[in-house]
Motif scaffolding. Structure first.
Motif, short mmCIF file in Angstrom:
data_model
loop_
_atom_site.label_atom_id
_atom_site.label_comp_id
_atom_site.label_asym_id
_atom_site.label_seq_id
_atom_site.Cartn_x
_atom_site.Cartn_y
_atom_site.Cartn_z
N LEU A 132 0.49 19.52 1.83
CA LEU A 132 0.01 18.49 2.75
C LEU A 132 -0.24 19.07 4.14
CD1 LEU A 132 2.41 15.58 1.70
CD2 LEU A 132 -0.06 15.69 1.27
N TYR B 10 -0.54 9.93 -4.48
CA TYR B 10 -1.49 9.42 -3.49
C TYR B 10 -1.61 10.31 -2.26
CZ TYR B 10 -2.14 4.81 -5.66
OH TYR B 10 -2.48 3.80 -6.49
N ARG B 11 -0.47 10.79 -1.75
CA ARG B 11 -0.52 11.53 -0.48
C ARG B 11 -1.37 12.79 -0.60
NH1 ARG B 11 4.79 12.88 2.40
NH2 ARG B 11 5.33 13.80 0.40
N ARG C 45 -5.06 11.95 -1.09
CA ARG C 45 -5.66 11.46 0.15
C ARG C 45 -5.99 12.61 1.09
NH1 ARG C 45 -1.55 8.84 2.07
NH2 ARG C 45 -1.90 7.04 0.73
N GLU C 46 -5.09 13.60 1.20
CA GLU C 46 -5.36 14.72 2.11
C GLU C 46 -6.48 15.61 1.59
OE1 GLU C 46 -4.39 14.87 5.05
OE2 GLU C 46 -2.94 13.23 4.90
#
Length: 434
Positions: A242, A263-264, A267-268
């Protein structure tokens, strides 16, 4: 996060059959180490000769842990080298996963133990109705440290299916050889995880002190060891990805065998592409586990519409777990980007800040994507689109919560257990595999 200098400590270990103190073995947080030489090793053709040569030259100590060891030509060669090392007085400690190495015969393991090799099994379990049931919380790391002077880490197991002559099912994979100050961290970590008590004059790193995930300043050969466990370092590898993605300015290349992040991370990846970063994913096109390909494809539309370029490697099964960002950040290790690796398994990667290594890895992945991959079209509306999106939505949300569900179930705490050699009458001949 603020960076902090790495504290130099003197480390010694005590051979013992008792598990080490958790504070010494599991609350380990390593910083960036400068001045290292890192060599990229692609597939078994490059990896096995390097590792075996280092093992043959060992004079004091060999620490080896792996998810898979098969009784094939690679496994038998490794067995012979370890036996010879133990017989000449080298302290040899081998840690194996109970699931990945569950097919090893007592005879094969007994020969190692009889020669003086300390063999330990992580979460050994008997089969139930002929089926292994210890699926989760695996020891998935692949680490070798020899004489505390050279270390190897990556995704390559000790099995012949990492060699090209294995055939169409031969795996495409990567590891690195590290020499320099960072080997001290690999050595300390491998000692602690192998069940050897580790004593230090001062704490390896004070609790709560978390160094930056980006190397301070410029310079070749910066290396940082990161890992995940099921205690205090549950998300360190994911956080490293991330952090790197958020800093990306030019390019991102991720080659990963089992791609189904949460998701994280998704998303990145999407956000990097949105702000103009050239983002490429190299994923499985000829998977050894069909579900891995089907699961990853559920995410394609979400990423493709934002400009992410997705390649499916179709030459043979992809087993790599590598990534690079811009021209100076890379990672190589054992961690996939799926629920098992990010939430359950014991994993280890190295982060590398080295422009030369980054460029070499980029060139190797470019050869893969240009010559052996199928690129997914940016705009695709195949038949059954609505059905596929509906199923994808359901699968995505089920797998998103899967690690939490598994982690919440009543479960034992897997530990390393020494292999106890049975009387010879119970042994049987090894059966080569692969």
């Amino acid at each position: 996060m603020n960076s902090a200098p790495v504290e130099k400590v003197a480390v010694e270990h005590i051979a013992t059959d008792q598990p080490p103190q958790e504070a010494n073995t599991r609350d380990l947080d390593y910083g960036w180490q400068p001045g290292n030489q890192i060599e990229l090793l692609e597939n078994g053709e490059a990896y096995f000769p390097k590792v075996f040569d280092a093992l043959r030259e060992a004079r004091r100590e060999i620490l080896l842990e792996t998810f898979i060891l098969f009784e094939d030509k690679v496994g038998h060669e490794l067995q012979g080298i370890l036996i010879e090392a133990a017989q000449r007085g080298v302290n040899v400690v081998v840690s194996l996963d109970g699931f990945g190495c569950g097919e090893l015969s007592p005879g094969f393991l007994g020969e190692l133990a009889a020669a003086g090799v300390s063999v330990q099994i992580f979460d050994p379990a008997s089969k139930t109705l002929g089926v292994r049931t210890n699926w989760f919380r695996r020891l998935h790391r692949k680490i070798v440290v020899v004489d505390a002077t050279v270390g190897f880490i990556g995704g390559i197991n000790f099995s012949a299916d990492h060699l090209g002559d294995f055939g169409p099912e031969a795996k495409q994979d990567y590891a690195v050889q590290v020499t320099g100050p960072a080997v001290a961290d690999l050595h300390h970590f491998a000692l602690a995880q192998s069940g050897r008590q580790v004593r230090t004059r001062r704490g390896w790193r004070r609790r709560g002190q978390r160094p930056s995930l980006w190397a301070p300043g410029d310079g070749d050969g910066w290396v940082r060891l990161i890992y995940r466990d099921n205690l205090l370092h549950r998300s360190d590898i994911e956080e490293a990805y991330l952090h790197a993605l958020r800093k990306a300015q030019q390019r991102v290349v991720i080659a990963n065998a089992y791609f189904f992040p949460g998701y994280r991370l998704l998303r990145e990846i999407r956000n990097a592409a949105r702000r103009g970063v050239h983002v490429q994913l190299i994923l499985q096109g000829e998977p050894d586990v069909l579900l891995a390909k089907l699961a990853a494809r559920m995410l394609y539309d979400y990423l493709l519409k934002e400009g992410v370029v997705i390649h499916e490697y179709c030459e043979r099964p992809l087993h790599g777990k590598v990534a690079l960002v811009d021209d100076d950040w890379s990672t190589v290790g054992s961690s996939n980007l799926d629920p098992l690796s990010l939430s359950l398994n014991l994993e280890a990667n190295v982060l590398i800040h080295d422009q030369g290594f980054n460029q070499q890895l980029y060139e190797r992945l470019e050869v893969l994507s240009r010559n052996h991959c199928k690129t997914m079209p940016e705009n695709r509306t195949p038949r059954g689109w609505l059905w596929r999106v509906t199923v994808g939505f359901m699968v995505f949300h089920v797998l998103r919560h899967f690690p939490a569900w598994i982690g919440g179930l009543p479960a034992h705490k897997p530990r390393l257990k020494p292999f106890i050699q049975q009387p010879r009458s119970q042994d049987h001949d090894p059966s080569p595999r692969g």
